[in-house]
Design a protein around this motif. Structure first.
Motif, PDB file in Angstrom:
ATOM      1  N   ASP A  57       0.499  -1.070  -0.393  1.00 49.17           N
ATOM      2  CA  ASP A  57       0.179   0.010   0.385  1.00 49.17           C
ATOM      3  C   ASP A  57       0.858   1.357  -0.225  1.00 49.17           C
ATOM      4  O   ASP A  57       1.849   1.147   0.104  1.00 49.17           O
ATOM      5  CB  ASP A  57      -0.910  -0.137   1.050  1.00 49.17           C
ATOM      6  CG  ASP A  57      -1.676   0.734   0.961  1.00 49.17           C
ATOM      7  OD1 ASP A  57      -2.810   1.417   0.115  1.00 49.17           O
ATOM      8  OD2 ASP A  57      -3.671   0.567   1.551  1.00 49.17           O
ATOM      9  N   SER A  58       0.308   3.212  -0.381  1.00 52.14           N
ATOM     10  CA  SER A  58       1.175   3.515  -0.068  1.00 52.14           C
ATOM     11  C   SER A  58       0.306   4.339   0.413  1.00 52.14           C
ATOM     12  O   SER A  58      -1.269   4.715   0.425  1.00 52.14           O
ATOM     13  CB  SER A  58       1.422   4.093  -1.516  1.00 52.14           C
ATOM     14  OG  SER A  58       0.049   4.569  -2.397  1.00 52.14           O
ATOM     15  N   ILE A  59       0.924   5.777   1.134  1.00 55.11           N
ATOM     16  CA  ILE A  59      -0.077   6.961   1.654  1.00 55.11           C
ATOM     17  C   ILE A  59       1.304   8.327   1.363  1.00 55.11           C
ATOM     18  O   ILE A  59       2.515   8.158   0.821  1.00 55.11           O
ATOM     19  CB  ILE A  59       0.300   7.190   3.376  1.00 55.11           C
ATOM     20  CG1 ILE A  59       1.922   6.971   4.228  1.00 55.11           C
ATOM     21  CG2 ILE A  59      -0.988   5.796   3.974  1.00 55.11           C
ATOM     22  CD1 ILE A  59       1.859   6.975   5.570  1.00 55.11           C
ATOM     23  N   LYS A  60      -0.286   8.912   0.815  1.00 60.28           N
ATOM     24  CA  LYS A  60       0.422   9.761   1.198  1.00 60.28           C
ATOM     25  C   LYS A  60       0.545  11.147   2.289  1.00 60.28           C
ATOM     26  O   LYS A  60      -0.498  11.683   2.430  1.00 60.28           O
ATOM     27  CB  LYS A  60      -0.417  11.166  -0.187  1.00 60.28           C
ATOM     28  CG  LYS A  60      -0.068  12.033  -0.843  1.00 60.28           C
ATOM     29  CD  LYS A  60      -0.896  12.806  -1.984  1.00 60.28           C
ATOM     30  CE  LYS A  60      -0.396  14.060  -2.803  1.00 60.28           C
ATOM     31  NZ  LYS A  60      -1.681  14.913  -2.986  1.00 60.28           N
ATOM     32  N   ALA A  61       1.643  11.723   1.921  1.00 61.92           N
ATOM     33  CA  ALA A  61       2.252  12.170   3.528  1.00 61.92           C
ATOM     34  C   ALA A  61       2.488  14.138   2.985  1.00 61.92           C
ATOM     35  O   ALA A  61       3.395  14.254   2.235  1.00 61.92           O
ATOM     36  CB  ALA A  61       3.375  11.918   4.350  1.00 61.92           C
ATOM     37  N   VAL A  62       2.287  15.073   3.966  1.00 62.29           N
ATOM     38  CA  VAL A  62       2.864  16.404   3.564  1.00 62.29           C
ATOM     39  C   VAL A  62       3.297  16.958   5.046  1.00 62.29           C
ATOM     40  O   VAL A  62       2.867  16.284   6.139  1.00 62.29           O
ATOM     41  CB  VAL A  62       1.570  17.236   3.360  1.00 62.29           C
ATOM     42  CG1 VAL A  62       1.975  18.481   4.123  1.00 62.29           C
ATOM     43  CG2 VAL A  62       1.015  17.111   1.968  1.00 62.29           C
ATOM     44  N   GLN A  79      -1.181  30.875   7.656  1.00 64.89           N
ATOM     45  CA  GLN A  79      -2.709  30.306   6.391  1.00 64.89           C
ATOM     46  C   GLN A  79      -1.925  29.959   5.031  1.00 64.89           C
ATOM     47  O   GLN A  79      -2.562  29.158   4.787  1.00 64.89           O
ATOM     48  CB  GLN A  79      -3.850  31.919   7.062  1.00 64.89           C
ATOM     49  CG  GLN A  79      -4.628  31.377   6.137  1.00 64.89           C
ATOM     50  CD  GLN A  79      -5.159  30.210   6.205  1.00 64.89           C
ATOM     51  OE1 GLN A  79      -6.054  30.365   7.986  1.00 64.89           O
ATOM     52  NE2 GLN A  79      -5.513  29.275   6.060  1.00 64.89           N
ATOM     53  N   LYS A  80      -0.531  30.584   4.789  1.00 62.08           N
ATOM     54  CA  LYS A  80      -0.951  30.043   3.405  1.00 62.08           C
ATOM     55  C   LYS A  80      -0.077  29.123   3.506  1.00 62.08           C
ATOM     56  O   LYS A  80       0.065  28.051   2.723  1.00 62.08           O
ATOM     57  CB  LYS A  80       0.515  31.535   2.897  1.00 62.08           C
ATOM     58  CG  LYS A  80       1.183  31.205   1.741  1.00 62.08           C
ATOM     59  CD  LYS A  80       2.279  31.924   1.295  1.00 62.08           C
ATOM     60  CE  LYS A  80       2.274  31.918  -0.254  1.00 62.08           C
ATOM     61  NZ  LYS A  80       3.306  33.214  -0.494  1.00 62.08           N
ATOM     62  N   VAL A  81       0.626  28.874   4.403  1.00 61.11           N
ATOM     63  CA  VAL A  81       1.012  26.804   4.850  1.00 61.11           C
ATOM     64  C   VAL A  81       0.188  26.324   4.563  1.00 61.11           C
ATOM     65  O   VAL A  81      -0.048  25.373   4.314  1.00 61.11           O
ATOM     66  CB  VAL A  81       2.046  26.680   5.489  1.00 61.11           C
ATOM     67  CG1 VAL A  81       2.565  25.113   5.438  1.00 61.11           C
ATOM     68  CG2 VAL A  81       3.084  27.937   5.565  1.00 61.11           C
ATOM     69  N   VAL A  82      -0.927  26.866   5.540  1.00 66.80           N
ATOM     70  CA  VAL A  82      -1.952  25.394   5.558  1.00 66.80           C
ATOM     71  C   VAL A  82      -2.441  25.697   4.288  1.00 66.80           C
ATOM     72  O   VAL A  82      -3.289  24.134   3.326  1.00 66.80           O
ATOM     73  CB  VAL A  82      -2.774  25.582   6.912  1.00 66.80           C
ATOM     74  CG1 VAL A  82      -4.017  24.995   6.845  1.00 66.80           C
ATOM     75  CG2 VAL A  82      -2.212  26.031   8.185  1.00 66.80           C
ATOM     76  N   ASP A  83      -3.037  26.252   3.795  1.00 69.33           N
ATOM     77  CA  ASP A  83      -3.924  26.521   2.078  1.00 69.33           C
ATOM     78  C   ASP A  83      -2.783  25.594   0.957  1.00 69.33           C
ATOM     79  O   ASP A  83      -3.501  24.634   0.397  1.00 69.33           O
ATOM     80  CB  ASP A  83      -3.791  27.867   1.359  1.00 69.33           C
ATOM     81  CG  ASP A  83      -5.159  28.456   2.506  1.00 69.33           C
ATOM     82  OD1 ASP A  83      -5.980  28.661   3.614  1.00 69.33           O
ATOM     83  OD2 ASP A  83      -4.669  29.669   2.626  1.00 69.33           O
ATOM     84  N   ALA A  84      -1.721  25.752   1.518  1.00 65.89           N
ATOM     85  CA  ALA A  84      -0.892  25.101   0.290  1.00 65.89           C
ATOM     86  C   ALA A  84      -0.918  23.296   0.678  1.00 65.89           C
ATOM     87  O   ALA A  84      -0.434  22.443  -0.021  1.00 65.89           O
ATOM     88  CB  ALA A  84       0.427  25.333   0.072  1.00 65.89           C
ATOM     89  N   ALA A  85      -0.485  22.662   1.598  1.00 69.83           N
ATOM     90  CA  ALA A  85      -1.089  21.753   2.283  1.00 69.83           C
ATOM     91  C   ALA A  85      -1.748  21.175   2.349  1.00 69.83           C
ATOM     92  O   ALA A  85      -2.153  20.385   1.502  1.00 69.83           O
ATOM     93  CB  ALA A  85      -0.582  22.273   4.281  1.00 69.83           C
ATOM     94  N   ASN A  86      -3.340  21.548   2.373  1.00 70.41           N
ATOM     95  CA  ASN A  86      -4.535  21.262   2.057  1.00 70.41           C
ATOM     96  C   ASN A  86      -4.626  21.267   0.618  1.00 70.41           C
ATOM     97  O   ASN A  86      -5.092  20.382   0.367  1.00 70.41           O
ATOM     98  CB  ASN A  86      -5.411  22.139   2.912  1.00 70.41           C
ATOM     99  CG  ASN A  86      -5.826  21.812   4.130  1.00 70.41           C
ATOM    100  OD1 ASN A  86      -5.082  21.166   4.897  1.00 70.41           O
ATOM    101  ND2 ASN A  86      -6.879  23.208   5.037  1.00 70.41           N
ATOM    102  N   LEU A  87      -4.141  22.144  -0.073  1.00 69.36           N
ATOM    103  CA  LEU A  87      -4.534  21.764  -1.594  1.00 69.36           C
ATOM    104  C   LEU A  87      -4.085  20.684  -2.372  1.00 69.36           C
ATOM    105  O   LEU A  87      -4.286  20.325  -3.739  1.00 69.36           O
ATOM    106  CB  LEU A  87      -3.477  22.777  -2.355  1.00 69.36           C
ATOM    107  CG  LEU A  87      -4.090  23.276  -4.002  1.00 69.36           C
ATOM    108  CD1 LEU A  87      -5.263  23.341  -4.028  1.00 69.36           C
ATOM    109  CD2 LEU A  87      -2.974  24.582  -4.479  1.00 69.36           C
ATOM    110  N   GLN A  88      -2.808  19.916  -1.180  1.00 67.39           N
ATOM    111  CA  GLN A  88      -2.531  18.649  -1.570  1.00 67.39           C
ATOM    112  C   GLN A  88      -3.295  17.227  -1.786  1.00 67.39           C
ATOM    113  O   GLN A  88      -2.684  16.124  -1.712  1.00 67.39           O
ATOM    114  CB  GLN A  88      -0.851  18.587  -1.404  1.00 67.39           C
ATOM    115  CG  GLN A  88      -0.011  19.806  -1.199  1.00 67.39           C
ATOM    116  CD  GLN A  88       0.666  20.340  -2.393  1.00 67.39           C
ATOM    117  OE1 GLN A  88       0.859  19.406  -3.729  1.00 67.39           O
ATOM    118  NE2 GLN A  88       0.098  21.696  -2.948  1.00 67.39           N
TER     119      GLN A  88
END
Length: 281
Positions: A57-62, A79-88
């Motif tokens: 299996d695999s997981i996608k991690a930020v 907030q900019k970092v959080v938005d970029a992370a969630n976008l992934q």
């Protein structure tokens, strides 16, 4: 002859002054760029890591490291970092320490972390700057209030079937307890190990991990092409282990250069970065 020599000296002095002016201007431009342009950008680096000979299996991690909220990084940046992370659209998010610059009250800038979104959860460990404040408990409490699971000297059965363990420690320069963190976990288990400082790779217990995720180095923060980090890397592992993916002994080591700064506010040839790592296990 005297007049010619005088003219030659004047030309030479003008050229020297012009050269000095150009060098001063170039230095100013570099400092300005590193402090106010590159340091305000945010890039995303994608990688893949295989930690098992028989992949199931695999997981996608930020990965987010070294926010250093404080004089340079405030709520808007977080907030900019959080938005970029969630976008992934990650499966899971790992926070790798050093949330504040030098004061536990700087957690007031971190409230946007409550907006991080990943179906498998958000997990965190503390770093040396968090402990240097003298009040790491305040920082831990703030993170937990944002719905983040602390893994300081602890482990977590991610799928409740012992197929993948998460292990974390408090900072290795302060109160890390690897024995407690890895209690009951053997080399036959598959484990992702969160440690702010990659120097943990020098500790014997780390051989139980398949992948170590770290920050701390800032990738040197200020780098030059072909030369790498201008300053020394703050780890006993040395300059080679500055940022990115490495094979170390029997495990993989991934070091994120992070999204903040300490010391000089500049980042040069090394912009703030979040990392998206797909882990095959």
């Amino acid at each position: 002859m005297i007049h010619e020599a005088s003219c030659w000296n004047q030309r030479k002095n003008k050229q020297a002054r012009a050269l000095i002016a150009v060098l001063v201007l170039a230095c100013w431009c570099i400092v300005f760029y590193g402090s106010f342009i590159e340091s305000q950008s945010l890039v995303v680096e994608e990688s893949e890591v295989i930690i098992s000979e028989q992949i199931t299996d695999s997981i996608k991690a930020v990965l987010i490291g070294d926010i250093h909220a404080g004089p340079y990084r405030k709520s808007q940046w977080v907030q900019k970092v959080v938005d970029a992370a969630n976008l992934q659209e990650p499966d899971i998010i790992f926070l790798l320490g050093d949330y504040v610059y030098d004061d536990a009250d700087q957690t007031k800038y971190l409230s946007a972390l409550s907006g991080l979104n990943a179906p498998l959860g958000v997990f965190a460990v503390t770093g040396n700057h968090d402990h240097r404040t003298g009040n790491p408990e305040q920082i831990r409490a703030s993170l937990e209030s944002y719905g983040i699971t602390l893994l300081d000297n602890a482990h977590y059965d991610l799928f409740a079937d012992e197929s993948l363990w998460l292990v974390g420690i408090s900072d290795v320069w302060y109160d890390a307890d690897l024995q407690t963190a890895f209690e009951g976990i053997t080399t036959d288990d598959t484990a992702i190990f969160l440690s702010h400082n990659p120097e943990v790779s020098l500790y014997a217990a780390t051989h139980k991990a398949d992948l170590v995720l770290s920050g701390h180095t800032h990738g040197g923060q200020v780098r030059l092409p072909f030369l790498g980090s201008v300053s020394e890397i703050p780890s006993l592992l040395g300059r080679k282990y500055d940022k990115g993916l490495f094979s170390y002994n029997t495990w993989q080591l991934y070091i994120t250069p992070g999204v903040g700064e300490t010391g000089p506010r500049a980042r040069l040839f090394n912009p703030p970065q979040i990392d998206v790592v797909t882990v095959f296990y």
